[in-house]
Scaffold this motif. Structure first.
Motif, PDB file in Angstrom:
ATOM      1  N   ASN A 109      33.975  -1.636 -21.707  1.00  0.00           N
ATOM      2  CA  ASN A 109      33.565  -0.303 -22.121  1.00  0.00           C
ATOM      3  C   ASN A 109      34.021  -0.012 -23.553  1.00  0.00           C
ATOM      4  N   PHE A 110      33.357  -0.609 -24.521  1.00  0.00           N
ATOM      5  CA  PHE A 110      33.597  -0.303 -25.924  1.00  0.00           C
ATOM      6  C   PHE A 110      32.741   0.889 -26.331  1.00  0.00           C
ATOM      7  N   ALA A 111      33.179   1.606 -27.371  1.00  0.00           N
ATOM      8  CA  ALA A 111      32.381   2.730 -27.873  1.00  0.00           C
ATOM      9  C   ALA A 111      31.168   2.222 -28.633  1.00  0.00           C
ATOM     10  N   SER A 112      31.363   1.212 -29.472  1.00  0.00           N
ATOM     11  CA  SER A 112      30.246   0.642 -30.229  1.00  0.00           C
ATOM     12  C   SER A 112      30.545  -0.809 -30.536  1.00  0.00           C
ATOM     13  N   VAL A 113      29.476  -1.577 -30.631  1.00  0.00           N
ATOM     14  CA  VAL A 113      29.596  -2.988 -30.981  1.00  0.00           C
ATOM     15  C   VAL A 113      28.556  -3.299 -32.040  1.00  0.00           C
ATOM     16  N   GLU A 114      29.014  -3.791 -33.173  1.00  0.00           N
ATOM     17  CA  GLU A 114      28.128  -4.302 -34.214  1.00  0.00           C
ATOM     18  C   GLU A 114      28.372  -5.800 -34.327  1.00  0.00           C
ATOM     19  N   ALA A 115      27.324  -6.589 -34.187  1.00  0.00           N
ATOM     20  CA  ALA A 115      27.461  -8.038 -34.269  1.00  0.00           C
ATOM     21  C   ALA A 115      26.429  -8.584 -35.228  1.00  0.00           C
ATOM     22  N   THR A 116      26.866  -9.495 -36.086  1.00  0.00           N
ATOM     23  CA  THR A 116      25.978 -10.145 -37.047  1.00  0.00           C
ATOM     24  C   THR A 116      26.165 -11.649 -36.943  1.00  0.00           C
ATOM     25  N   THR A 117      25.074 -12.374 -36.710  1.00  0.00           N
ATOM     26  CA  THR A 117      25.139 -13.831 -36.636  1.00  0.00           C
ATOM     27  C   THR A 117      23.965 -14.434 -37.385  1.00  0.00           C
ATOM     28  N   ASP A 118      24.057 -15.733 -37.596  1.00  0.00           N
ATOM     29  CA  ASP A 118      22.919 -16.471 -38.130  1.00  0.00           C
ATOM     30  C   ASP A 118      22.109 -17.020 -36.958  1.00  0.00           C
ATOM     31  N   THR A 119      22.684 -17.973 -36.219  1.00  0.00           N
ATOM     32  CA  THR A 119      21.995 -18.549 -35.056  1.00  0.00           C
ATOM     33  C   THR A 119      22.797 -18.397 -33.773  1.00  0.00           C
ATOM     34  N   GLY A 120      23.950 -17.760 -33.828  1.00  0.00           N
ATOM     35  CA  GLY A 120      24.789 -17.628 -32.642  1.00  0.00           C
ATOM     36  C   GLY A 120      24.179 -16.730 -31.576  1.00  0.00           C
ATOM     37  N   THR A 121      24.420 -17.067 -30.337  1.00  0.00           N
ATOM     38  CA  THR A 121      23.963 -16.254 -29.212  1.00  0.00           C
ATOM     39  C   THR A 121      24.890 -15.054 -29.028  1.00  0.00           C
ATOM     40  N   ILE A 122      24.319 -13.877 -28.801  1.00  0.00           N
ATOM     41  CA  ILE A 122      25.101 -12.668 -28.561  1.00  0.00           C
ATOM     42  C   ILE A 122      24.937 -12.284 -27.090  1.00  0.00           C
ATOM     43  N   THR A 123      26.039 -12.297 -26.341  1.00  0.00           N
ATOM     44  CA  THR A 123      26.034 -12.013 -24.910  1.00  0.00           C
ATOM     45  C   THR A 123      26.854 -10.763 -24.640  1.00  0.00           C
ATOM     46  N   THR A 124      26.333  -9.872 -23.806  1.00  0.00           N
ATOM     47  CA  THR A 124      27.066  -8.650 -23.486  1.00  0.00           C
ATOM     48  C   THR A 124      27.178  -8.444 -21.985  1.00  0.00           C
ATOM     49  N   ASP A 125      28.211  -7.727 -21.601  1.00  0.00           N
ATOM     50  CA  ASP A 125      28.372  -7.218 -20.238  1.00  0.00           C
ATOM     51  C   ASP A 125      29.030  -5.852 -20.386  1.00  0.00           C
ATOM     52  N   VAL A 126      28.224  -4.823 -20.642  1.00  0.00           N
ATOM     53  CA  VAL A 126      28.732  -3.498 -20.983  1.00  0.00           C
ATOM     54  C   VAL A 126      28.186  -2.460 -20.007  1.00  0.00           C
ATOM     55  N   PRO A 127      28.861  -1.302 -19.884  1.00  0.00           N
ATOM     56  CA  PRO A 127      28.349  -0.242 -19.004  1.00  0.00           C
ATOM     57  C   PRO A 127      26.985   0.247 -19.467  1.00  0.00           C
ATOM     58  N   THR A 128      26.160   0.644 -18.516  1.00  0.00           N
ATOM     59  CA  THR A 128      24.812   1.128 -18.844  1.00  0.00           C
ATOM     60  C   THR A 128      24.609   2.585 -18.439  1.00  0.00           C
ATOM     61  N   ASP A 129      25.699   3.335 -18.303  1.00  0.00           N
ATOM     62  CA  ASP A 129      25.561   4.760 -17.990  1.00  0.00           C
ATOM     63  C   ASP A 129      24.739   5.457 -19.066  1.00  0.00           C
ATOM     64  N   ASP A 130      25.048   5.150 -20.316  1.00  0.00           N
ATOM     65  CA  ASP A 130      24.322   5.717 -21.448  1.00  0.00           C
ATOM     66  C   ASP A 130      24.447   4.726 -22.594  1.00  0.00           C
ATOM     67  N   LEU A 131      23.396   3.970 -22.799  1.00  0.00           N
ATOM     68  CA  LEU A 131      23.443   2.846 -23.739  1.00  0.00           C
ATOM     69  C   LEU A 131      22.389   3.021 -24.821  1.00  0.00           C
ATOM     70  N   THR A 132      22.811   2.978 -26.060  1.00  0.00           N
ATOM     71  CA  THR A 132      21.854   2.922 -27.164  1.00  0.00           C
ATOM     72  C   THR A 132      21.922   1.540 -27.777  1.00  0.00           C
ATOM     73  N   TYR A 133      20.772   1.041 -28.230  1.00  0.00           N
ATOM     74  CA  TYR A 133      20.739  -0.329 -28.752  1.00  0.00           C
ATOM     75  C   TYR A 133      19.772  -0.416 -29.924  1.00  0.00           C
ATOM     76  N   HIS A 134      20.127  -1.288 -30.850  1.00  0.00           N
ATOM     77  CA  HIS A 134      19.301  -1.562 -32.025  1.00  0.00           C
ATOM     78  C   HIS A 134      19.472  -3.035 -32.362  1.00  0.00           C
ATOM     79  N   PHE A 135      18.458  -3.851 -32.053  1.00  0.00           N
ATOM     80  CA  PHE A 135      18.507  -5.289 -32.281  1.00  0.00           C
ATOM     81  C   PHE A 135      17.524  -5.649 -33.389  1.00  0.00           C
ATOM     82  N   LEU A 136      17.963  -6.479 -34.328  1.00  0.00           N
ATOM     83  CA  LEU A 136      17.124  -6.855 -35.463  1.00  0.00           C
ATOM     84  C   LEU A 136      17.188  -8.362 -35.676  1.00  0.00           C
ATOM     85  N   TRP A 137      16.010  -8.995 -35.703  1.00  0.00           N
ATOM     86  CA  TRP A 137      15.895 -10.421 -36.049  1.00  0.00           C
ATOM     87  C   TRP A 137      15.298 -10.514 -37.448  1.00  0.00           C
ATOM     88  N   THR A 138      15.974 -11.177 -38.359  1.00  0.00           N
ATOM     89  CA  THR A 138      15.566 -11.177 -39.761  1.00  0.00           C
ATOM     90  C   THR A 138      14.722 -12.384 -40.156  1.00  0.00           C
TER      91      THR A 138
END
Length: 594
Positions: free
Chosen positions: A126-155
């Motif tokens: 239960n983190f407040a916010s997560v910002e992750a930046t990778t080149d080719t690394g896989t991003i895996t999450t297991d976070v609460p979904t009571d109220d989740l906002t998300y913004h994913f960008l592939w460049t």
């Protein structure tokens, strides 16, 4: 035969196993971080895993950083800058070729920023916010979904992602970028996706939450929002999905016949995996079907408490050793039978002669395209090896499945059917296996069934992941006998060439395929055959037939007067007196013997 997608995926258990190996030399240090602050981690030379640890009562959660590498990690390579409201952790290995992986245990409701290159990012809690930046690394999450906002960008690539629930649609942006942005709210077991402003709400598992209802909540009732912001060049995003539950081809695409048949079957475990892999096409197809009678999820069968009430019964059993191999030659003295704790008299033990329903599942994908005659010959050898009363069906697969012969005892028809296909295409192995279990064998549930598989064990096109299959396979009761043959060995066998022993050690299966083949056999009660020489294929066929015939009909005296209050006979237990052996009871029927 496969993409490199799955190999790029990571799971925390694998990471920890690596870090705790004998060669690893860890550096551990405590951190002074409290909830509400910000932690920034920059590790361009390895992976980052962060877990939120809740406080116990009024005592704040402890914080710890563990840095691991195949070589010793020095304190100078892990730089920590503590500020009043933020902490910056930077990995600077002395040798740029040295990989250092980080595991952090942190308080809840922190703001996390992570930057890696090819290293995976694994966030849980239960983190407040997560910002992750990778080149080719896989991003895996297991976070609460009571109220989740998300913004994913592939460049630099089209999105590759899997989510445990419906999320917003992909939008193509300028300069070849792709974006997924939205909000997801889960209230009282109702799951919903709340779209970004201006976009109509789309219902998920439950119904969308009206904005006015959200505003009427008090501050104490409002769930704490988790905000995810991920930017990657060509990486994979897994939103509350384990890497081992991810299919090999992450592109959303139209359903194959195998996938449609799995949906029609009503198997809830497999259907959910298909929905997750291709939510749009799953929904479109499901709406065309009549209401589906859902199959229950898998739960182990603990006893045969519903055996018939009769004075004499016959149980069909299989006895296996620690390696899951069937044991032949047992007699009445080798068994003990009890009902409700009372020992029963064994009248006779006979070798079972009941025929089997066998499915031969053949890999005819592109890796064997030039050796299709070899595959036909190997399949005919199997048909000629089975008993004359055994019913055989032949199913072939590449990027989809096709039944080229329904169940029959006519070996001539089976042989002719093997001339009706060509090889080529991708490999949807997991889908084909699920199709066989959920469609081909479903009408025969309760009968003696087995699946014999001839493949190299690799998959690059299935909607399903391997781990999605296990529960349904156990529930089916079918014995599975995987024969895994390296593609290079098939090529040599097709050319009738003798392989140099020195070269043979380089002709092998992937470690992933080997592990999965062994697991398939173990969970189903079958045997795994890793083929290293062409001659071993026929030896495996003969051994499979021997395994199938090593079953027993045990006739014993019961007491029909000892019924429980609901009319069910007492619990039946059949044991083998041989050391390190185990009995599997397939069925119990009333016997005509007196």
């Amino acid at each position: 035969m496969r993409l490199v997608v799955i190999e790029s995926l990571t799971i925390i258990s694998v990471i920890l196993a690596f870090w705790l190996s004998a060669e690893a030399q860890d550096l551990t240090r405590e951190l002074r971080i409290t909830s509400g602050g910000t932690v920034e981690i920059v590790n361009k030379y390895g992976r980052v895993a962060a877990r939120a640890k809740p406080a116990v009562g009024e005592k704040p959660a402890g914080t710890k950083l563990t840095a691991s590498s195949a070589k010793a990690v020095s304190a100078s390579e892990i730089k920590v800058s503590d500020g009043a409201a933020s902490t910056v952790i930077t990995v600077e290995p002395a040798d740029k070729r040295k990989r250092i992986d980080l595991v952090l245990v942190l308080p809840e409701r922190l703001n996390i920023k992570v930057e890696t290159m090819a290293g995976a990012v694994d966030i849980g809690g239960n983190f407040a916010s997560v910002e992750a930046t990778t080149d080719t690394g896989t991003i895996t999450t297991d976070v609460p979904t009571d109220d989740l906002t998300y913004h994913f960008l592939w460049t630099e690539s089209k999105p590759r992602y899997v989510a445990d629930f419906d999320i917003a649609k992909v939008k193509e942006k300028a300069a070849g970028r792709f974006e997924i942005k939205g909000r997801y709210v889960e209230v009282k077991s109702q799951k919903s996706r709340v779209s970004e402003p201006g976009e109509p709400s789309v219902a998920g598992t439950g119904s969308a939450i009206p904005i006015e209802d959200q505003k009427s909540k008090t501050e104490d009732q409002k769930p704490k929002t988790v905000s995810l912001t991920f930017t990657t060049a060509r990486g994979i995003v897994l939103l509350n999905v384990l890497p081992n539950e991810v299919m090999s081809d992450l592109r959303e695409r139209p359903l194959t016949e195998a996938a449609r048949a799995i949906i029609r079957s009503g198997d809830s475990l497999l259907m959910e995996a298909i929905r997750r892999a291709s939510p749009k096409y799953f929904g479109d197809y499901a709406r065309t079907l009549p209401p589906i009678k859902m199959e229950p999820t898998f739960s182990p069968k603990t006893s045969l408490s519903d055996s018939p009430a009769a004075p004499v019964k016959t149980a069909l059993v299989r006895v296996s050793d620690l390696k899951n191999r069937s044991i032949a030659g047992l007699e009445a003295k080798d068994f003990e039978i009890t009902e409700g704790g009372t020992v029963r008299e064994i009248l006779k033990v006979e070798q079972s002669t009941a025929p089997f329903n066998l499915v031969l599942l053949l890999d005819v994908s592109g890796s064997v395209e030039n050796y299709v005659n070899f595959i036909r010959k190997a399949a005919r050898n199997f048909v000629n090896t089975v008993g004359k009363n055994d019913r055989v069906s032949i199913v072939i697969f590449n990027d989809d499945v096709k039944v080229i012969s329904k169940f029959t005892t006519d070996k001539g028809k089976l042989s002719q059917s093997l001339d009706t296909f060509d090889a080529g295409g991708a490999t949807a192995y997991y889908d084909a296996l699920a199709y066989t279990v959920s469609d081909t064998l479903r009408p025969l549930k309760g009968d003696r069934t087995a699946i014999v598989i001839l493949t190299d064990g690799d998959d690059n096109r299935s909607f399903l992941a391997f781990d999605s299959l296990v529960g349904s396979i156990q529930e089916s009761g079918a014995l599975i006998y995987p024969l895994y043959v390296p593609s290079a060995l098939i090529a040599e066998g097709a050319a009738n060439a003798d392989i140099d022993p020195v070269r043979r050690k380089y002709i092998s299966l992937t470690l992933k395929a080997t592990g999965e083949g062994d697991k398939l056999a173990r969970v189903s009660g079958g045997v795994y055959y890793q083929i290293e020489e062409i001659a071993q294929i026929q030896q495996a066929y003969e051994d499979i037939v021997l395994q199938l015939r090593s079953a027993y009909n045990i006739t014993y005296r019961s007491d029909p007067t000892q019924l429980t209050g609901n009319g069910v006979t007492p619990r039946l237990k059949i044991k083998s007196k041989k050391e390190n052996t185990f009995v599997t009871v397939n069925s119990v029927v009333a016997s005509l013997q007196k």
